[in-house]
Design an enzyme around this catalytic site. Structure first.
Site, PDB file in Angstrom:
ATOM      1  N   LYS A  11       9.969   7.449 -26.782  1.00 25.12           N
ATOM      2  CA  LYS A  11       9.031   8.061 -26.008  1.00 25.12           C
ATOM      3  C   LYS A  11       9.501   9.803 -26.006  1.00 25.12           C
ATOM      4  O   LYS A  11       8.730  10.600 -26.036  1.00 25.12           O
ATOM      5  CB  LYS A  11       8.912   7.600 -24.486  1.00 25.12           C
TER       6      LYS A  11
ATOM      7  N   GLN B 268      10.748   3.062 -16.800  1.00 24.99           N
ATOM      8  CA  GLN B 268      10.749   1.813 -17.712  1.00 24.99           C
ATOM      9  C   GLN B 268      10.855   0.462 -17.250  1.00 24.99           C
ATOM     10  O   GLN B 268      11.918   0.515 -16.304  1.00 24.99           O
ATOM     11  CB  GLN B 268      11.783   2.207 -18.886  1.00 24.99           C
TER      12      GLN B 268
ATOM     13  N   ASP C 248       1.651   6.110 -16.800  1.00 24.05           N
ATOM     14  CA  ASP C 248       1.688   4.708 -17.258  1.00 24.05           C
ATOM     15  C   ASP C 248       0.307   4.078 -16.792  1.00 24.05           C
ATOM     16  O   ASP C 248      -0.071   2.896 -17.278  1.00 24.05           O
ATOM     17  CB  ASP C 248       2.820   4.052 -16.640  1.00 24.05           C
TER      18      ASP C 248
END
Ligand code: GUN
Length: 294
Positions: free
Chosen positions: A53, A97, A120
């Site tokens: 990422k 995460q 997200d």
């Protein structure tokens, strides 16, 4: 033979499109989009994903920040960091995460993120917006799959779609996106999971199958109708001593035997995986633009 859906190439194309747009924004004196990532502990998979990422941010011309905590970090410290990122005007979007260590309540963490920075798309506000068809930040993996279906002109409208798996990250939002009104959606969707009876028969009816169970090789050729489109979300690490890393990534589809029957299929790796990251980049750009307009 099927059309192989190349997520690696598509994601590279989209990253270039994003980089061009960012260069234009910055060229006009605008702010460079900034994505922050919180990584707790040293799980191998999470380390790899977060590193990818951060690399994608560089390719897109974004600023990025990696915030690391040891595995014993308290929920309170994590919530404090989230509050700081919510208030930081330079940060356009951030992710925590997953998975998190068991002593941390992931729901509390997700709910603490400002929905406008939740790139997200996991916050209940964004999940709710998806469900009722309002604009919002969408979860990256199903959003990436929708982009692949669009770019490869995979017929979805009016067809029967089967989603294997009911996770909050992939299965549920995937089903919502496929059933949404619209030219590239409008599917009749069935969600199958570990409690489903007659899963083979249900799959055999499908024009499109999205396999997101995390069970290597689950979808076999006898479960697939001739000409169906098959999207493989599985990325299970299987030990493989012939690889330098000591493992290989294994999809949920028995690719070798399923592919010859399909109209379209995604490989693992190089299918859905790279698209997930590029969707996160698209969400970050969107969040950044929304903030500039606010
Ligand atoms: N873990 C597995 N997939 C994801 C994802 O899309 N976002 C985050 N934050 N964690 C994950």
């Amino acid at each position: 033979m099927p059309t192989i859906i190349d997520g690696k190439k598509t994601s590279a194309d989209i990253k270039q499109e994003i980089a061009r747009e960012v260069a234009e924004i910055v060229g006009k004196g605008g702010k460079r989009p900034h994505l922050a990532a919180i990584l707790v502990g040293h799980d191998g998979g999470s380390e790899t994903y977060v590193a990818a990422k951060i690399r994608a941010c560089e390719e897109c011309g974004f600023k990025s920040s990696l915030i690391r905590y040891e595995v014993d970090v308290t929920e309170e410290t994590l919530l404090g960091e989230i509050a700081r990122l919510n208030a930081d005007d330079d940060v356009d979007g951030f992710i925590v995460q997953l998975p998190l260590p068991r002593h941390i309540n992931a729901d509390n963490v997700i709910k603490a993120i400002d929905p406008s920075k939740d790139v997200d798309g996991f916050h209940p506000i964004n999940v709710g917006h998806l469900m009722i068809g309002l604009p919002g930040l969408r979860p990256a993996t199903p959003a990436g799959i929708m982009e692949l279906l669009r770019r490869y002109n995979v017929p979805v409208k009016g067809g029967r779609a089967v989603v294997l798996g009911r996770s909050n990250i992939v299965g549920k939002p995937m089903a919502m996106m496929l059933m949404q009104k619209g030219d590239n959606a409008d599917a009749t969707v069935t969600v199958c999971h570990s409690g489903t009876k007659n899963i083979k028969e249900i799959c055999r009816e499908a024009d499109l199958i999205v396999a997101a169970l995390g069970v290597p090789g689950f979808l076999t050729a006898d479960m697939v109708k001739d000409g169906a489109a098959v999207i493989d979300v599985g990325t299970t690490r299987v030990p493989d001593q012939s690889r330098k890393s000591g493992f290989r990534l294994c999809g949920d589809v028995d690719y070798e035997n399923v592919a010859p029957k399909c109209g379209f299929i995604t490989p693992v790796p190089g299918g859905v995986g790279p698209m997930t990251i590029v969707s996160l980049m698209q969400n970050t750009l969107k969040a950044a633009k929304n903030r500039q307009q606010a």
